[in-house]
Design an enzyme around this catalytic site. Structure first.
Site, PDB file in Angstrom:
ATOM      1  N   LYS A 142       0.812  -1.225   0.000  1.00 56.82           N
ATOM      2  CA  LYS A 142       0.000   0.000   0.000  1.00 56.82           C
ATOM      3  C   LYS A 142       0.845   1.274   0.000  1.00 56.82           C
ATOM      4  O   LYS A 142       2.022   1.269   0.291  1.00 56.82           O
ATOM      5  CB  LYS A 142      -1.001  -0.049   1.156  1.00 56.82           C
ATOM      6  CG  LYS A 142      -2.143  -1.012   0.779  1.00 56.82           C
ATOM      7  CD  LYS A 142      -3.341  -0.915   1.655  1.00 56.82           C
ATOM      8  CE  LYS A 142      -4.428  -1.808   1.043  1.00 56.82           C
ATOM      9  NZ  LYS A 142      -5.427  -2.223   2.022  1.00 56.82           N
ATOM     10  N   ARG A 155      -3.237 -10.045   4.925  1.00 65.26           N
ATOM     11  CA  ARG A 155      -3.652 -10.230   3.529  1.00 65.26           C
ATOM     12  C   ARG A 155      -2.547  -9.682   2.640  1.00 65.26           C
ATOM     13  O   ARG A 155      -2.232  -8.489   2.716  1.00 65.26           O
ATOM     14  CB  ARG A 155      -4.965  -9.467   3.312  1.00 65.26           C
ATOM     15  CG  ARG A 155      -5.506  -9.491   1.898  1.00 65.26           C
ATOM     16  CD  ARG A 155      -6.760  -8.610   1.820  1.00 65.26           C
ATOM     17  NE  ARG A 155      -7.320  -8.594   0.482  1.00 65.26           N
ATOM     18  CZ  ARG A 155      -6.854  -7.837  -0.510  1.00 65.26           C
ATOM     19  NH1 ARG A 155      -5.826  -7.044  -0.318  1.00 65.26           N
ATOM     20  NH2 ARG A 155      -7.430  -7.887  -1.696  1.00 65.26           N
TER      21      ARG A 155
HETATM   22  N1  PMM Z   1      -7.580  -3.756   0.386  1.00 64.18           N
HETATM   23  C1  PMM Z   1      -7.784  -3.949  -0.927  1.00 64.18           C
HETATM   24  C2  PMM Z   1      -8.723  -4.898  -1.368  1.00 64.18           C
HETATM   25  N2  PMM Z   1      -9.412  -5.664  -0.465  1.00 64.18           N
HETATM   26  N3  PMM Z   1      -9.861  -6.253   1.769  1.00 64.18           N
HETATM   27  C3  PMM Z   1      -9.657  -6.070   3.072  1.00 64.18           C
HETATM   28  N4  PMM Z   1     -10.323  -6.821   3.980  1.00 64.18           N
HETATM   29  N5  PMM Z   1      -8.786  -5.130   3.536  1.00 64.18           N
HETATM   30  C4  PMM Z   1      -8.093  -4.324   2.694  1.00 64.18           C
HETATM   31  O1  PMM Z   1      -7.353  -3.444   3.175  1.00 64.18           O
HETATM   32  C5  PMM Z   1      -8.279  -4.503   1.295  1.00 64.18           C
HETATM   33  C6  PMM Z   1      -9.193  -5.489   0.868  1.00 64.18           C
HETATM   34  C7  PMM Z   1      -6.993  -3.109  -1.877  1.00 64.18           C
HETATM   35  O2  PMM Z   1      -6.697  -3.639  -3.096  1.00 64.18           O
HETATM   36  P1  PMM Z   1      -5.674  -4.875  -3.408  1.00 64.18           P
HETATM   37  O3  PMM Z   1      -6.540  -6.076  -3.601  1.00 64.18           O
HETATM   38  O4  PMM Z   1      -4.955  -4.526  -4.647  1.00 64.18           O
HETATM   39  O5  PMM Z   1      -4.794  -5.045  -2.212  1.00 64.18           O
END
Ligand code: PMM
Length: 301
Positions: free
Chosen positions: A225, A265
């Site tokens: 990020k 994640r």
């Molecule tokens: N960030 C992204 C997508 N999904 N889900 C959760 N639970 N928390 C997050 O911070 C989050 C998410 C941002 O996009 P990416 O898939 O490219 O990381």
């Protein structure tokens, strides 16, 4: 779960004896860090299997980018992207999470074998989401995203980001409970980077204990990020591109695991899989024989 070594357990999911690793498979042309790379079913399933081979405990499948400025995909397209990948990975015995703000997609993904619903809007985007999750008895990730109702990634204004995020998450948890989702199936997530500046993300990471006090397992999603780009660049420099932030991501994984996060994640799994295992070994050295989950919930079903 106020004790930082207690990371909790989520009913309906396997029990891991350490911080779990959630690998990301974005079936999108435009996600900020891996958009376009796994944009067909075969490539996406293959990538999910590779992430599991590298140490992922579960795979988060998403079909819609939430990057600032992204336009929403329509429902038919989101279903087309996500459902075959969920079905393919679940049929291999993999624990699959579906990253969606649409109740219809969540419902179809659960029917296709998904075990967890991850909604970055915390149930705000689609009024049918909470009833669908409750009816299915599925675990639900409630993420903090203040800007959602104001049209996306508007810059967040905070006096006390940790206190405000905790209060706003508490309100969402109450709504989700009122909607019939069981308390032992709720996971919370501070939503790093969602209407938050680097200083907000860092403050939240510094105070995960205050989010643990909400009483639910915590998911931390720092992977690649913007705030990591800022930290690596220093005050004057240019941030490295998203794909050069994986070592920094693994550092956050170690810190989050040590602070008691339930899961992290990440896009690049290998280094984080090592990080959470080292964090577990250090924990074990501090309190031999005591697993962090020993005194919480009833475990996997
Ligand atoms: N960030 C992204 C997508 N999904 N889900 C959760 N639970 N928390 C997050 O911070 C989050 C998410 C941002 O996009 P990416 O898939 O490219 O990381």
């Amino acid at each position: 779960m106020s004790n930082k070594s207690v990371r909790g357990r989520v009913a309906g999911l396997p029990a891991w004896d350490r911080c779990a690793v959630m690998g990301v498979v974005n079936v999108t042309p435009d996600s900020f860090s891996d958009g376009g790379r796994w944009f067909d079913t075969t490539a996406a399933c293959k990538h999910g299997l590779e992430l599991v081979a590298e140490g992922a405990d579960l795979i988060d499948v998403g079909g819609e980018s939430t990057r600032p400025g992204a336009t929403r995909v329509d429902e038919a397209e989101e279903l087309r992207r996500v459902i075959p990948v969920v079905r393919g990975l679940a049929s291999e015995g993999i624990t699959v999470s579906v990253d969606t703000m649409r109740a219809s997609v969540a419902e179809r993904a659960l029917a296709a074998g998904a075990a967890l619903v991850n909604d970055v809007s915390g149930g705000l985007a689609d009024p049918a989401m909470i009833p669908v999750v409750a009816a299915a008895g599925a675990p639900f990730v409630v993420m903090h995203w203040r800007g959602f109702l104001q049209g996306g990634n508007v810059p967040g204004q905070y006096e006390d980001v940790v206190g405000e995020v905790a209060d706003e998450l508490r309100a969402r948890i109450e709504a989700v409970l009122e909607g019939g989702v069981a308390p032992d199936r709720i996971v919370v997530d501070p939503g790093l980077g969602f209407s938050k500046e680097a200083e907000h993300d860092l403050a939240l990471l510094a105070h995960l204990d205050r989010l643990h006090a909400l009483g639910h397992p915590l998911l931390v999603a720092a992977s690649r990020k913007r705030f990591l780009g800022r930290v690596l660049a220093g005050p004057e420099g240019a941030p490295p591109p998203a794909r050069e932030r994986d070592a920094a991501t693994a550092a956050v994984s170690a810190l989050a695991a040590h602070a008691g996060a339930w899961a992290v994640r990440v896009h690049e799994v290998r280094a984080t899989a090592d990080a959470v295992r080292v964090a577990r070994a250090v924990e074990e050295a501090r309190a031999p024989g005591r697993t962090p989950d020993a005194d919480s919930a009833e475990g996997a079903r």
